[in-house]
Design a protein around this motif. Structure first.
Motif: not given
Length: 292
Positions: A5-33
């Motif tokens: 379990m990590i607190n944020g992407l800072e902990a693992v970002a150096d392992r990756y060059d690309g990110f595939i991000l879900d929207l609903w439930g991750v980026v926003h809740d359908g109303v706001r980020p």
């Protein structure tokens, strides 16, 4: 079954060059980020990481982009965007396999008018008013957030009586909308298949949308791509099948099962119990999409 379990992407970002991000439930809740999301996306951009947003939203890219922009998630914060609605439109347009090629011109739409862009620019398709007039059904979900599967059982059975194949433009069973769980097109499709209907899905966890994301990310090696999502059934399963790592967001659709309020990590035992009950295993877990 221990998942780091990590607190944020800072902990693992150096392992990756690309990110595939879900929207609903991750980026926003359908109303706001969600808190910290815009800052996280800004940091990824500053670090030269490539970001592709991948959503099971049953509408086309332009509509999804407009909704994001209205929330303050502007196009400069990501490199690409793809949706299950766009994949559905392309499949109807291109007819590149036997299943889609066999669909007749007359469609019956289960879903709200905001999803009409999945088919309304296709000149060889015509929308009809009832299953009895149709050659196939497009399922984009429920009309009103308070509706249930029981509200749709009668119309689904009419479609079944006609033997209509169903194109499901959103494989999600549920989604978070302003902190509430609401059923999606995938739940209607699951029931339709259960009672004997023929269903074809577009979106996560199915392979074609991941192949498109790989292209949109510019050929980054799969081992350097991280998928982030809140659904074991779609986001984590899709990442597993595509051969990429995944970050499971515990504050999304599984938060009640995990007993963790939004923004807090669950206890390790609760997380292990949930993962052990699923065939899909994430690489990491976090309470939400944030940098630190």
């Amino acid at each position: 079954m221990s998942i780091p379990m990590i607190n944020g992407l800072e902990a693992v970002a150096d392992r990756y060059d690309g990110f595939i991000l879900d929207l609903w439930g991750v980026v926003h809740d359908g109303v706001r980020p969600y808190p910290g999301v815009v800052e996280c996306l800004s940091t990824l951009k500053r670090l030269g990481k490539r970001v592709c947003l991948l959503s099971n939203a049953p509408r086309r890219i332009a509509a999804a982009e407009a909704k994001l922009t209205a929330m303050g998630v502007t196009p400069d914060l990501y490199d690409a965007l793809y949706t299950s609605g766009e994949a559905s439109f392309e499949a109807l347009r291109d007819r590149s396999d036997d299943w889609h090629a066999a669909l007749g011109p007359k469609l019956f739409h289960i879903g709200p008018p905001r999803d009409n862009d999945v088919y309304d620019s296709l000149t060889d398709r015509v929308r009809v008013d009832s299953p009895e007039q149709a050659d196939f059904v497009i399922n984009t979900g429920i009309d009103a957030y308070e509706e249930t599967l029981a509200d749709y059982d009668p119309i689904l059975r009419r479609c079944l009586d006609r033997g209509l194949p169903m194109l499901c433009a959103n494989p999600d069973l549920v989604v978070v909308i302003d902190q509430e769980l609401v059923i999606c097109a995938g739940e209607l499709a699951r029931h339709y298949a259960e009672i004997g209907g023929d269903v074809r899905y577009h979106g996560k966890p199915h392979a074609p949308v991941y192949r498109r994301c790989f292209d949109l990310l510019g050929g980054i090696a799969p081992g350097r791509i991280l998928a982030v999502g809140d659904s074991l059934r779609t986001d984590v399963a899709g990442a597993n099948a595509a051969g990429i790592d995944s970050l499971f967001i515990t504050g999304g659709i599984h938060r009640e099962e995990l007993g963790a309020p939004l923004g807090t990590l669950p206890g390790p035992d609760m997380l292990s119990k949930l993962i052990e009950a699923s065939p899909h295993r994430p690489t990491w877990a976090a309470a939400g999409l944030r940098w630190a």
